[in-house]
Design a protein around this motif. Sequence first.
Motif, short mmCIF file in Angstrom:
data_model
loop_
_atom_site.label_atom_id
_atom_site.label_comp_id
_atom_site.label_asym_id
_atom_site.label_seq_id
_atom_site.Cartn_x
_atom_site.Cartn_y
_atom_site.Cartn_z
N ALA A 82 9.02 3.91 -3.11
CA ALA A 82 8.02 3.81 -3.39
C ALA A 82 9.03 3.46 -4.99
N ILE A 83 8.23 2.76 -5.89
CA ILE A 83 8.52 1.62 -7.53
C ILE A 83 7.73 1.10 -7.96
N GLY A 84 7.05 2.88 -9.15
CA GLY A 84 6.20 3.02 -10.39
C GLY A 84 7.02 2.79 -11.19
N THR A 85 6.13 1.48 -12.37
CA THR A 85 6.33 1.16 -13.96
C THR A 85 5.44 1.84 -14.26
N GLU A 86 5.70 1.77 -15.76
CA GLU A 86 5.02 2.57 -17.24
C GLU A 86 4.09 1.31 -17.05
N PRO A 87 3.03 1.94 -18.05
CA PRO A 87 1.90 0.93 -18.61
C PRO A 87 2.63 -0.03 -19.26
N GLY A 88 1.83 -1.57 -19.24
CA GLY A 88 2.69 -2.58 -19.82
C GLY A 88 3.85 -2.58 -19.25
N VAL A 89 4.29 -2.65 -18.42
CA VAL A 89 5.96 -3.62 -18.11
C VAL A 89 5.36 -4.25 -17.39
N LEU A 90 4.70 -4.26 -16.18
CA LEU A 90 4.19 -6.11 -16.31
C LEU A 90 3.22 -6.61 -16.65
N PRO A 91 3.62 -8.05 -16.97
CA PRO A 91 2.07 -8.61 -18.47
C PRO A 91 1.07 -8.23 -17.27
N HIS A 92 1.07 -8.87 -15.47
CA HIS A 92 -0.57 -8.02 -14.97
C HIS A 92 -0.92 -7.44 -14.81
N TYR A 93 -0.39 -6.43 -14.78
CA TYR A 93 -0.45 -5.11 -14.37
C TYR A 93 -0.52 -3.70 -15.91
N PRO A 94 -1.68 -4.00 -16.82
CA PRO A 94 -0.83 -3.62 -18.06
C PRO A 94 -1.80 -1.60 -17.73
N LYS A 95 -2.27 -1.48 -16.61
CA LYS A 95 -2.34 -0.02 -16.57
C LYS A 95 -1.22 0.62 -15.51
N ARG A 96 -0.76 0.16 -14.62
CA ARG A 96 -0.70 0.99 -14.16
C ARG A 96 0.09 0.01 -12.39
N PHE A 97 1.01 0.28 -12.10
CA PHE A 97 2.22 -0.42 -11.10
C PHE A 97 2.97 0.20 -9.87
N MET A 98 2.42 0.24 -8.73
CA MET A 98 3.19 1.28 -7.92
C MET A 98 3.36 -0.07 -6.92
N ALA A 99 4.94 -0.07 -5.64
CA ALA A 99 5.15 -0.75 -4.90
C ALA A 99 5.38 0.23 -3.39
N TYR A 100 5.17 -0.36 -2.71
CA TYR A 100 5.28 1.00 -1.81
C TYR A 100 5.10 0.40 -0.06
N SER A 101 6.30 1.03 0.23
CA SER A 101 6.51 0.98 2.10
C SER A 101 7.20 1.70 2.79
N THR A 102 6.76 1.38 3.92
CA THR A 102 6.44 3.40 4.65
C THR A 102 6.36 2.42 6.19
N ARG A 103 8.02 3.41 7.15
CA ARG A 103 8.38 2.81 8.08
C ARG A 103 6.94 3.43 8.83
N ASP A 104 6.29 2.03 9.66
CA ASP A 104 5.11 3.18 10.91
C ASP A 104 6.05 2.32 12.49
N SER A 105 6.27 3.31 13.00
CA SER A 105 7.03 3.33 14.01
C SER A 105 8.00 2.27 13.70
N SER A 132 8.04 -1.25 12.65
CA SER A 132 7.43 -2.21 11.57
C SER A 132 7.08 -1.53 10.17
N ILE A 133 7.77 -2.71 9.22
CA ILE A 133 7.42 -1.91 7.79
C ILE A 133 6.06 -2.24 7.31
N ARG A 134 5.28 -1.95 6.74
CA ARG A 134 3.60 -1.78 6.12
C ARG A 134 3.84 -1.81 4.70
N SER A 135 3.97 -2.42 3.93
CA SER A 135 3.89 -2.52 2.38
C SER A 135 2.83 -3.02 1.39
N PHE A 136 2.52 -2.56 0.42
CA PHE A 136 1.34 -2.52 -0.54
C PHE A 136 1.62 -2.17 -1.58
N VAL A 137 0.67 -2.93 -3.23
CA VAL A 137 0.82 -2.77 -4.18
C VAL A 137 -0.30 -1.49 -4.33
#
Length: 635
Positions: free
Chosen positions: A106-129, A131-136
């Motif tokens: 998981a990669i989480g950022t502070e508010p305002g770090v990413l221009p298009h995500y002023p409140k929060r942003f978290m990129a998360y990837s998990t191993r599923d058997s 395959s790899i599942r990724s979502f924002v």
Amino acid sequence: MIILNKLRSSFSTKVIIWVLLIAIPIFILSVGLLYWQSRILIRSEAEERANSVLKTAMHRINRYLTTAETATNTYAWLAEQSMNADSLSAYAARLVWLNPYVDGCAIGTEPGVLPHYPKRFMAYSTRDSDSIRSFVDTEINYFHRKWYRTPQSQQKAGWMLYYDESLTKDGMAIYSKPIYNADQLFLGVISSEISLLHLSKIMAEVKPYPHSYYLMIDEQGRYVGHPDSTRLFNKTIFTVADPQKNSDIIALGYEMTEGRQGSMSVVVNGKRSLVCYMRLPQTKWSMAIVCPDSDILYSHNRLTYIVIPLLVIGLFVIILHSYKVVTVSIRPLELLLAKTKAVADGDLSVDIPHTKSTDVIGGLQNSFSAMLKSLNFYVDSVHRATDQKLQYNKKLEQTTQLVVESEKQKTAFIQNVTHQIRTPLNIVMGFAQLLDNPIEGALEGEGLSIDELKNIAGTMNHNTRQLVRMVLMLFDCSDTGRAESDALEMADVDIADAMKEALDYTYNLFPDVKIDYHFNLPAGFCVRTHRRSVVYSIQEVLHNAVKYSDGQNISLTVDKTSDKVRFIIQDTGSGIDEADLDKIYKFFAKIDGFSEGLGLGLPLTKRHAEDLGGDFMLDTTYKEGCRFIFEIPLA
């Protein structure tokens, strides 16, 4: 009463009783001590074995943690260099994909770090058997969660344990690292997750005993690894133990939460067990392996069923041995009697050993032993004398055979020499008689013509040269000739002039022969060598080439290498079979016993080449006749 009287009168029985009274208690005590010592050794060995397995499991887990930690640090640096949504999502997915030990990132950022995500942003990837599942996610408030809050407040990376029933059914070991920009402004957190269930499976792969198992607790004593999943994150090692009955488990808990390393014997679930524990590097967690005594001492407990029969058998052996002691005392005398009877029957191979015993039986045995050695010595002397006589007779017989064979060879040699010399002598004598009184024949009109006289003179000259050639060969192979060849006087020899002499000699003997001559050396090329030996050797090889071929395809080639001059004589005759190769350099040996010659030409050529520091050989790769190579050194 009769038995008692026999016991009193039998000295051997009294000795046996006294021996038993001493031996049996000592035997029982020794077996008991060995049994108890074996128990101690088995527990000590079990402790070493458990510690070794625990360290192995610890190293494996530490390798996984270090791999995840290194990967997280690497991608944290990449995130600091490229802080945008697509890159962060790609980094999270790639970290999980390239590291099979990592179950999520998981990669989480502070508010305002990413221009298009002023409140929060978290990129998360998990191993599923497989395959790899990724979502924002931009909705989850992760700022107060432990994996984000702890590295932010402590401003450093570290491992932590995390459990959230709403997200996962088992706990996670999380490595979190804060992300800063070039101005050291906090931007967010990157974390890697390893399932505690995954770690438990890794630990369970290696067990020293069938019923042994691993447990892991954090710095507060909370279970984060245990076969009983109901204890995970819900109970501590202190809450499951009764302070009155399980003080040893309480003491174990304090040892483990303090991060110490060691081993203890505790009662776990009503079973006495050996527990070895140590802290997991780079974390505040402590890991232990529990080995029940029933497993450790399983073979030792089964040994009890063997020790009791052994005691019975041992007592029986002691009694039997005591009985044998007396009978064995006279055993040497019985053996000595049997061996002396064998010697009396003529068997001197009997061994009567020397004994250190000083009693009467020992003295008697040593006397017979010395007597048998003396007797064997004299018999061996007779055998050696007989063997020496047989060997002498055998050598004498071999010498006699050699003398007879030498006499046969001498006779054959004389006959061969006589035949080879007689033929040219008869030719010379016959033509000499024909030339007798030439004037008288001419007056009668029956004189010889000039051409006939030339032919007669040429034939006589040819046979005379043959006689001279054979005499020179006989001289060269004699002791006197050999002595002269050992004292050769070297001089500068013009190779072209020497070859002209050899060719003229061959043409004089065989006027019709054709020799293809190739001289590949500079004009006037000289070598310091012995002229007569070189000329004679080339003449002999050319003579053989003419004699054993059609005389039309003979060649003589002279060239040189970096350190030798080579004379190559080649013909298209019948050649030499492989079976006869060993004969061609032996003196007086001929491949064809009916052919002319003494069998000295090639052996003498070989000797001359070696005396000059060179060599003479047959090229076995040439199959259309014979190709001989005569070599002499340049200097």
